[in-house]
Design an enzyme around this catalytic site. Structure first.
Site, short mmCIF file in Angstrom:
data_model
loop_
_atom_site.label_atom_id
_atom_site.label_comp_id
_atom_site.label_asym_id
_atom_site.label_seq_id
_atom_site.Cartn_x
_atom_site.Cartn_y
_atom_site.Cartn_z
N HIS A 16 12.19 41.48 -62.55
CA HIS A 16 11.86 40.06 -62.34
C HIS A 16 11.35 39.85 -60.93
O HIS A 16 11.21 38.71 -60.48
CB HIS A 16 13.09 39.19 -62.61
CG HIS A 16 13.51 39.17 -64.05
ND1 HIS A 16 14.13 40.24 -64.65
CD2 HIS A 16 13.36 38.23 -65.01
CE1 HIS A 16 14.36 39.94 -65.92
NE2 HIS A 16 13.90 38.72 -66.16
N ASN A 17 11.10 40.96 -60.21
CA ASN A 17 10.61 40.87 -58.83
C ASN A 17 9.08 40.94 -58.86
O ASN A 17 8.50 41.98 -59.20
CB ASN A 17 11.21 42.06 -58.05
CG ASN A 17 10.74 42.12 -56.61
OD1 ASN A 17 9.61 41.78 -56.30
ND2 ASN A 17 11.61 42.58 -55.74
N ASP A 76 14.65 50.54 -59.32
CA ASP A 76 15.68 50.10 -58.37
C ASP A 76 15.34 50.75 -57.05
O ASP A 76 15.09 51.96 -56.98
CB ASP A 76 17.09 50.44 -58.82
CG ASP A 76 18.08 49.53 -58.09
OD1 ASP A 76 18.05 48.30 -58.35
OD2 ASP A 76 18.86 50.01 -57.24
N LYS A 182 -0.64 51.58 -48.89
CA LYS A 182 0.80 51.65 -49.20
C LYS A 182 1.00 52.38 -50.52
O LYS A 182 1.85 53.26 -50.64
CB LYS A 182 1.42 50.24 -49.26
CG LYS A 182 2.89 50.29 -49.66
CD LYS A 182 3.54 48.94 -49.89
CE LYS A 182 4.94 49.12 -50.46
NZ LYS A 182 5.59 47.88 -50.88
P1 IMP Z 1 16.36 45.71 -56.50
O1 IMP Z 1 15.80 47.06 -56.80
O2 IMP Z 1 15.99 44.70 -57.52
O3 IMP Z 1 17.82 45.77 -56.19
O4 IMP Z 1 15.62 45.16 -55.20
C1 IMP Z 1 15.15 46.03 -54.24
C2 IMP Z 1 14.87 45.32 -52.94
O5 IMP Z 1 14.55 46.33 -51.98
C3 IMP Z 1 13.67 44.42 -53.00
O6 IMP Z 1 13.98 43.10 -53.29
C4 IMP Z 1 13.14 44.54 -51.58
O7 IMP Z 1 13.85 43.72 -50.76
C5 IMP Z 1 13.48 45.96 -51.20
N1 IMP Z 1 12.33 46.83 -51.48
C6 IMP Z 1 12.19 47.72 -52.48
N2 IMP Z 1 10.98 48.29 -52.46
C7 IMP Z 1 10.33 47.71 -51.43
C8 IMP Z 1 9.01 47.86 -50.94
O8 IMP Z 1 8.16 48.60 -51.45
N3 IMP Z 1 8.73 47.12 -49.86
C9 IMP Z 1 9.60 46.27 -49.27
N4 IMP Z 1 10.82 46.06 -49.71
C10 IMP Z 1 11.19 46.79 -50.79
#
Ligand code: IMP
Length: 203
Positions: A16-17, A76, A182
């Site tokens: 959902h990100n 994740d 990136k």
């Molecule tokens: P989750 O995997 O949903 O727990 O969230 C991972 C979190 O790590 C994201 O919301 C970002 O804050 C951070 N994150 C993961 N990958 C990246 C990236 O490629 N760039 C910047 N932040 C990242």
């Protein structure tokens, strides 16, 4: 045995990100796989109860595959800062709070580093991609990229902690790089190349 994803199937992106979803869509685009986002299917965002990136990635992929009846790919990921003992790590999203305020999360990293008194700013981004099928089969791949945490934040590309992550050997942060640069070197790209080699390219 590693299972190959059949390209005729639709693939759910179990996230959902929006930042992650757009990066995963960009990585999948050349493969012409028919993808659908978890939001589009109305899937709920599960609580991340795992203790590792792999546990959380597998939990998200499994639940999305079960709920949709389709193969599901989850991510994740997070930033691990050496002087903070690997924090925020699996809590990277949670450090931004319920409003997902990454300026606050970045400030928290800086404050925590200043509190340690250490000058070590080494860190890494870690990503686990999990591909789950509705019958419970799952494949997971981990990618990493090393760098330095820099303050103040620089650049407005990307998402999350990108403006404070300067990969080793580069002068620009991920926030300053154009997305293609990136995508060519990120933790997500490293995990994706293993997924591609083992599950997406038919034998
Ligand atoms: P989750 O995997 O949903 O727990 O969230 C991972 C979190 O790590 C994201 O919301 C970002 O804050 C951070 N994150 C993961 N990958 C990246 C990236 O490629 N760039 C910047 N932040 C990242």
């Amino acid at each position: 045995m590693t299972r190959i994803f059949s390209r005729s199937e639709k693939l759910v992106i179990a996230s959902h990100n929006p930042g992650k979803v757009s990066e995963i869509r960009a990585l999948l685009k050349p493969l012409r796989i028919d993808v659908v986002g978890a939001d589009e299917l109305g899937l709920i965002e599960p609580e991340e109860t795992g203790k590792t990136f792999t546990e959380n990635a597998e939990l998200k992929a499994r639940l999305a595959a079960e709920a949709s009846g389709l193969p599901a790919l989850s991510d994740d990921s997070g930033m691990a800062v050496s002087a903070l003992g690997g924090a925020p790590g699996i809590y990277s999203a949670r450090w931004a709070g319920p409003k997902k305020d990454f300026s606050a999360a970045i400030k928290r990293v800086n404050d925590a580093l200043l509190m340690t008194g250490s000058s070590d700013r080494s860190c890494s981004f870690i990503c686990v991609l999990s591909l789950a099928w509705p019958d419970g089969h799952i494949e997971s791949f981990e990618g990493r990229v090393s760098g330095t945490a820099v303050f103040p934040p620089r650049g407005s590309h990307g998402f999350g902690y990108d403006p404070i992550f300067q990969p080793t050997g580069y002068d620009l942060t991920f926030g300053e790089m154009v997305p293609q640069d990136k995508h060519a070197m990120s933790h997500r790209a490293h995990a994706f190349s293993q997924l591609l080699e083992q599950c997406l390219i038919p034998a």
